[in-house]
Design a protein around this motif. Structure first.
Motif, PDB file in Angstrom:
ATOM      1  N   UNK A  11      30.410  37.833  40.291  1.00  0.00           N
ATOM      2  CA  UNK A  11      31.729  37.503  39.747  1.00  0.00           C
ATOM      3  C   UNK A  11      32.207  38.602  38.803  1.00  0.00           C
ATOM      4  N   UNK A  12      33.518  38.594  38.549  1.00  0.00           N
ATOM      5  CA  UNK A  12      34.128  39.471  37.552  1.00  0.00           C
ATOM      6  C   UNK A  12      35.079  38.639  36.711  1.00  0.00           C
ATOM      7  N   UNK A  13      34.973  38.788  35.400  1.00  0.00           N
ATOM      8  CA  UNK A  13      35.802  38.043  34.461  1.00  0.00           C
ATOM      9  C   UNK A  13      36.458  39.025  33.508  1.00  0.00           C
ATOM     10  N   UNK A  14      37.774  39.055  33.513  1.00  0.00           N
ATOM     11  CA  UNK A  14      38.488  39.984  32.647  1.00  0.00           C
ATOM     12  C   UNK A  14      38.533  39.442  31.221  1.00  0.00           C
TER      13      UNK A  14
ATOM     14  N   UNK B  33      46.115  42.250  42.893  1.00  0.00           N
ATOM     15  CA  UNK B  33      46.874  41.230  42.176  1.00  0.00           C
ATOM     16  C   UNK B  33      46.365  41.093  40.741  1.00  0.00           C
ATOM     17  N   UNK B  34      45.041  41.061  40.581  1.00  0.00           N
ATOM     18  CA  UNK B  34      44.471  40.915  39.246  1.00  0.00           C
ATOM     19  C   UNK B  34      44.875  42.080  38.342  1.00  0.00           C
ATOM     20  N   UNK B  35      44.930  43.288  38.885  1.00  0.00           N
ATOM     21  CA  UNK B  35      45.315  44.444  38.075  1.00  0.00           C
ATOM     22  C   UNK B  35      46.733  44.321  37.534  1.00  0.00           C
ATOM     23  N   UNK B  36      47.557  43.542  38.208  1.00  0.00           N
ATOM     24  CA  UNK B  36      48.942  43.327  37.769  1.00  0.00           C
ATOM     25  C   UNK B  36      49.074  42.156  36.802  1.00  0.00           C
ATOM     26  N   UNK B  37      48.021  41.365  36.646  1.00  0.00           N
ATOM     27  CA  UNK B  37      48.097  40.157  35.827  1.00  0.00           C
ATOM     28  C   UNK B  37      47.153  40.151  34.630  1.00  0.00           C
ATOM     29  N   UNK B  38      46.100  40.949  34.681  1.00  0.00           N
ATOM     30  CA  UNK B  38      45.013  40.810  33.706  1.00  0.00           C
ATOM     31  C   UNK B  38      45.404  41.187  32.282  1.00  0.00           C
ATOM     32  N   UNK B  39      46.489  41.920  32.083  1.00  0.00           N
ATOM     33  CA  UNK B  39      46.921  42.213  30.713  1.00  0.00           C
ATOM     34  C   UNK B  39      47.431  40.955  30.020  1.00  0.00           C
TER      35      UNK B  39
ATOM     36  N   UNK C 118      46.796  37.566  31.444  1.00  0.00           N
ATOM     37  CA  UNK C 118      46.022  36.381  31.788  1.00  0.00           C
ATOM     38  C   UNK C 118      44.561  36.762  32.023  1.00  0.00           C
ATOM     39  N   UNK C 119      43.648  35.954  31.506  1.00  0.00           N
ATOM     40  CA  UNK C 119      42.247  36.166  31.862  1.00  0.00           C
ATOM     41  C   UNK C 119      42.062  35.771  33.317  1.00  0.00           C
ATOM     42  N   UNK C 120      41.387  36.625  34.088  1.00  0.00           N
ATOM     43  CA  UNK C 120      41.236  36.410  35.525  1.00  0.00           C
ATOM     44  C   UNK C 120      39.762  36.388  35.912  1.00  0.00           C
ATOM     45  N   UNK C 121      39.402  35.396  36.703  1.00  0.00           N
ATOM     46  CA  UNK C 121      38.040  35.269  37.222  1.00  0.00           C
ATOM     47  C   UNK C 121      38.085  35.336  38.744  1.00  0.00           C
ATOM     48  N   UNK C 122      37.309  36.241  39.322  1.00  0.00           N
ATOM     49  CA  UNK C 122      37.146  36.298  40.774  1.00  0.00           C
ATOM     50  C   UNK C 122      35.659  36.285  41.076  1.00  0.00           C
ATOM     51  N   UNK C 123      35.298  35.738  42.222  1.00  0.00           N
ATOM     52  CA  UNK C 123      33.871  35.642  42.560  1.00  0.00           C
ATOM     53  C   UNK C 123      33.704  35.586  44.065  1.00  0.00           C
ATOM     54  N   UNK C 124      32.499  35.915  44.527  1.00  0.00           N
ATOM     55  CA  UNK C 124      32.178  35.846  45.952  1.00  0.00           C
ATOM     56  C   UNK C 124      31.600  34.469  46.265  1.00  0.00           C
ATOM     57  N   UNK C 125      32.170  33.813  47.259  1.00  0.00           N
ATOM     58  CA  UNK C 125      31.650  32.530  47.695  1.00  0.00           C
ATOM     59  C   UNK C 125      30.212  32.658  48.200  1.00  0.00           C
TER      60      UNK C 125
ATOM     61  N   UNK D 157      29.271  27.080  33.674  1.00  0.00           N
ATOM     62  CA  UNK D 157      28.356  28.084  33.130  1.00  0.00           C
ATOM     63  C   UNK D 157      29.086  29.186  32.375  1.00  0.00           C
ATOM     64  N   UNK D 158      30.296  29.515  32.814  1.00  0.00           N
ATOM     65  CA  UNK D 158      31.078  30.560  32.142  1.00  0.00           C
ATOM     66  C   UNK D 158      31.940  30.002  31.008  1.00  0.00           C
TER      67      UNK D 158
END
Length: 320
Positions: A13-16, A41-47, A49-56, A110-111
């Motif tokens: 996972x990655x959490x900004x 998309x995250x690069x346009x929003x992470x300033x 909003x905190x963004x979490x992405x992960x691999x299923x 957990x996060x």
């Protein structure tokens, strides 16, 4: 990417960084994809909003083993006859959308993510809907991208499932080394060709996906019971639910997106919770990242402002 263990499987996972916005945006990828597709998309929003992405589980870097056991893969395909199996309980298999939503709930716990908007692509959208049902207090809203359905067409789904199984069997490990193979993936399921680097990533994700997870997620998300359950699920959700659809999407056509969206109260009389993106196929976050990010921002900000207005009204009432 960082990893965290869920049901014995390391999840990447990655959490900004946190921001002033109180809800985390959680991005869920689709079948045979990985979390990297959300980066534009995250690069346009992470300033903002905190963004979490992960691999299923079973996709991308969320693998229980480093290398696929070829004999086990062949045994699984030869012995597994899920095409006629009816899944009565959505937790019977670890590969149903409901089971993946349970993984998501564990990840958020957990996060220490206590409040979130879920953004899901294709199968990830279905997982997001299940997540909203399982976590009504912590999930504030859902945005489904290239995700819809809710109509079970027996012949079409049988053909789709059969083709999907054959497709999964044609993925030797050396496929990613074939010269120019990525050119085929620049045009698959999109309105305009993707950049070569994204096509290359599609090849890699296709090859590395765990065979059991790839087949299980395909078959367990397309049973008659699962498809027919979706409209009921959407109709019972209290959170705001929005759908972004590609006007040229041939995998999940806009009419099927509108059908599922129509079961939510926000649909109104003419599809108020559906946004169609022109010149866009099935990978909206790669094809039209500016439009996707803009719509996500607009949708969640309007609810944030409504929350603030509600809090201010409550404070005034308390003072009075």
């Amino acid at each position: 990417m960082a990893t965290i263990e869920i049901l014995g499987v390391p999840h990447a996972y990655e959490l900004t960084a946190p921001t002033d916005y109180p809800h985390t945006l959680v991005f869920i990828h689709g079948w045979l994809n990985s979390s990297g597709y959300w980066q534009p998309v995250i690069s346009r929003l992470s300033d903002d909003f905190q963004c979490l992405s992960y691999d299923l589980r079973g996709f991308g870097e969320s693998q229980s083993r480093l290398k696929t056991d070829f004999s086990r893969e062949q045994t699984y395909f030869s012995l597994s006859d899920k095409s006629s199996r009816a899944v009565v309980n959505p937790f019977d298999s670890p590969y149903t959308p409901a089971a993946y939503a349970h993984d998501l709930a564990d990840l958020l716990q957990q996060l220490n993510v206590k409040s979130a908007w879920l953004v899901g692509h294709s199968l990830g959208g279905t997982i997001a809907l299940w997540g909203a049902a399982q976590m009504p207090e912590s999930v504030k809203g859902v945005i489904c991208i290239n995700s819809g359905g809710g109509i079970y067409l027996k012949e079409a789904f049988e053909q789709f499932r059969s083709a999907g199984q054959r497709f999964l069997q044609l993925r030797p490990k050396w496929l990613s080394q074939v010269p120019l193979i990525d050119l085929l993936f620049t045009r698959a399921s999109v309105a305009r060709p993707l950049e070569r680097n994204w096509a290359r990533q599609r090849v890699i994700d296709f090859v590395v996906a765990d065979p059991e997870a790839a087949l299980g997620a395909l078959l367990d998300s397309t049973t008659e019971e699962e498809i027919n359950r979706l409209p009921q699920l959407v109709s019972q959700l209290k959170q705001p639910i929005y759908f972004l659809t590609g006007a040229e999407d041939k995998v999940m056509e806009p009419k099927y997106v509108r059908h599922l969206a129509s079961f939510h109260p926000l649909f109104g009389y003419c599809g108020d919770n559906v946004i169609e993106i022109p010149d866009c196929g099935h990978l909206a976050m790669l094809e039209q990242p500016d439009a996707v990010a803009t719509h996500i921002r607009s949708l969640i900000v309007q609810y944030y402002k409504a929350e603030e207005m509600g809090e201010m009204r409550e404070m005034r009432e308390m003072r009075e």
